[in-house]
Design a protein around this motif. Structure first.
Motif, short mmCIF file in Angstrom:
data_model
loop_
_atom_site.label_atom_id
_atom_site.label_comp_id
_atom_site.label_asym_id
_atom_site.label_seq_id
_atom_site.Cartn_x
_atom_site.Cartn_y
_atom_site.Cartn_z
N LYS A 5 0.81 -1.31 -0.03
CA LYS A 5 -0.11 -0.11 -0.07
C LYS A 5 0.99 1.42 0.14
CE LYS A 5 -3.75 -2.27 2.50
NZ LYS A 5 -4.52 -2.20 3.73
N PRO A 6 0.93 1.91 -1.16
CA PRO A 6 1.98 2.71 -1.26
C PRO A 6 1.79 4.29 -0.41
CG PRO A 6 0.91 2.57 -3.21
CD PRO A 6 0.39 1.61 -2.46
N VAL A 7 0.59 4.49 0.05
CA VAL A 7 0.32 5.61 0.69
C VAL A 7 -0.14 5.43 1.93
CG1 VAL A 7 -1.27 7.61 0.30
CG2 VAL A 7 -0.66 6.53 -1.66
N PHE A 8 0.66 5.86 2.92
CA PHE A 8 0.31 5.80 4.22
C PHE A 8 -0.17 7.43 4.93
CE2 PHE A 8 2.16 1.97 3.23
CZ PHE A 8 1.57 1.03 4.45
N TYR A 9 -0.59 7.53 6.12
CA TYR A 9 -1.13 8.53 6.56
C TYR A 9 -0.84 8.62 8.14
CZ TYR A 9 -4.02 8.37 2.34
OH TYR A 9 -4.52 8.45 1.06
N TYR A 65 0.87 1.92 18.77
CA TYR A 65 1.76 2.68 17.69
C TYR A 65 1.83 1.92 16.51
CZ TYR A 65 6.05 0.47 19.54
OH TYR A 65 6.97 -0.53 19.81
N VAL A 66 2.19 2.81 15.52
CA VAL A 66 2.57 2.10 14.15
C VAL A 66 3.77 3.09 13.56
CG1 VAL A 66 2.01 1.47 11.84
CG2 VAL A 66 0.29 1.40 13.49
N VAL A 67 4.85 2.46 13.02
CA VAL A 67 5.99 3.41 12.38
C VAL A 67 6.73 2.60 11.48
CG1 VAL A 67 6.45 4.63 14.63
CG2 VAL A 67 7.61 2.35 14.19
N GLY A 68 7.43 3.27 10.66
CA GLY A 68 8.16 2.59 9.58
C GLY A 68 7.55 3.08 8.20
N ASP A 69 8.47 3.18 7.33
CA ASP A 69 7.90 3.66 5.77
C ASP A 69 6.80 3.25 5.37
OD1 ASP A 69 9.86 5.76 5.83
OD2 ASP A 69 11.11 4.23 4.76
N CYS A 70 6.54 1.81 5.59
CA CYS A 70 5.63 0.97 5.09
C CYS A 70 4.46 0.50 6.47
CB CYS A 70 5.72 -0.06 4.40
SG CYS A 70 6.86 0.31 3.01
N GLY A 71 4.45 1.19 7.64
CA GLY A 71 3.81 0.77 8.41
C GLY A 71 4.27 -0.65 9.11
N GLN A 72 5.57 -0.99 8.78
CA GLN A 72 5.93 -2.30 9.14
C GLN A 72 6.03 -2.67 10.55
OE1 GLN A 72 7.61 -0.04 7.54
NE2 GLN A 72 9.85 -0.53 7.51
N ALA A 135 -9.93 15.48 11.77
CA ALA A 135 -9.28 16.36 10.54
C ALA A 135 -8.80 15.52 9.55
CB ALA A 135 -8.20 17.23 11.01
N PRO A 136 -8.74 15.89 8.26
CA PRO A 136 -8.33 14.90 7.27
C PRO A 136 -6.69 14.31 7.83
CG PRO A 136 -9.17 16.90 6.44
CD PRO A 136 -9.27 17.06 7.54
N LEU A 137 -6.53 13.31 7.48
CA LEU A 137 -4.97 12.82 7.66
C LEU A 137 -4.13 13.22 6.63
CD1 LEU A 137 -6.05 8.94 8.57
CD2 LEU A 137 -5.60 10.69 10.18
N VAL A 138 -3.04 13.21 7.03
CA VAL A 138 -1.88 13.63 6.29
C VAL A 138 -1.13 12.76 5.55
CG1 VAL A 138 0.31 15.12 6.32
CG2 VAL A 138 -1.49 15.73 7.91
N ARG A 139 -1.13 12.79 4.01
CA ARG A 139 -0.49 11.82 3.40
C ARG A 139 1.19 11.65 3.81
NH1 ARG A 139 -0.05 12.65 -1.80
NH2 ARG A 139 0.08 10.55 -2.70
N LEU A 140 1.77 10.64 3.82
CA LEU A 140 3.07 10.59 4.44
C LEU A 140 3.79 10.12 3.10
CD1 LEU A 140 2.81 8.48 7.60
CD2 LEU A 140 3.21 10.91 7.37
#
Length: 212
Positions: A5-9, A65-72, A135-140
């Motif tokens: 999923k290339p887009v995370f928020y 919590y969730v962290v990482g470029d891909c939420g991994q 509020a709208p989430l922010v695209r990472l």
């Protein structure tokens, strides 16, 4: 790394962004959710520790919590609630919105009426959901910033030239020339740089790549 999923928020782009807060009340129990941008495990743990210490008189401070470029990377805790009734529903709420770089703490004040397993699961998930929905989430997305300086006469044509690219202009300074702060997503970085180099070689603008 590539993601399925290339887009995370998240709820922001840096830890200096405001903490998002939502409060719900169910059968006299009060649930207060706080969401913060974090980009490391240590950052997530520091936020959890801060909230837990600040509201240490609460019945529970459950977290996820969730962290990482891909939420991994993700983790959660029921913090004394029955197993599976708090941390996991909170984490699932974050994951269902494709979130990463986020830490959630739900502070509960027990109101004297037991909610049962299903009631707790729903309450903790709802508290996180309410905070997310504020509020709208922010695209990472990874970006590169530039400072662009050009004549007024060229401004409209330049902006039109880059309009198809994934760029934003957070700030503009109008003095003798127009100076834009320009942010481009990395997927369009090479295309933007080609345009900037072309303009610069023709003496039409000056630009500086701003270090990340």
């Amino acid at each position: 790394m590539d993601c399925e999923k290339p887009v995370f928020y998240s709820v922001g782009r840096s830890e200096s962004d405001p903490v998002r807060r939502a409060e719900i009340k169910i059968k006299r129990s009060v649930f207060v959710c706080r969401l913060s941008y974090v980009d490391t495990i240590d950052g997530a743990k520091q936020f959890i520790s801060k909230i837990t210490k600040e509201y240490k008189t609460a019945t529970h401070n459950c977290w996820a919590y969730v962290v990482g470029d891909c939420g991994q990377i993700s983790h959660c805790s029921d913090a004394g609630e029955p197993p599976g009734t708090a941390g996991k529903p909170m984490l699932n709420a974050l994951l269902s919105h494709n979130m990463s770089c986020v830490s959630a703490v739900v502070t509960r004040y027990f109101g004297g009426v037991k909610l049962g397993v299903r009631g707790l699961i729903d309450a903790y998930a709802l508290a996180v959901g309410e905070a997310i929905a504020q509020a709208p989430l922010v695209r990472l997305v990874k970006t590169q910033s530039f400072q662009i300086c050009l004549d007024y006469s060229l401004n409209d044509s330049f902006l039109n030239r880059i309009s198809a690219l994934k760029t934003t202009i957070p700030g503009t300074d109008y003095k003798e020339k127009v100076t834009h702060e320009l942010v481009v997503e990395l997927s369009d970085l090479s295309a933007l740089e080609s345009i900037l180099i072309q303009y610069q070689r023709q003496g039409l603008l000056d630009y500086i790549k701003i270090p990340a």
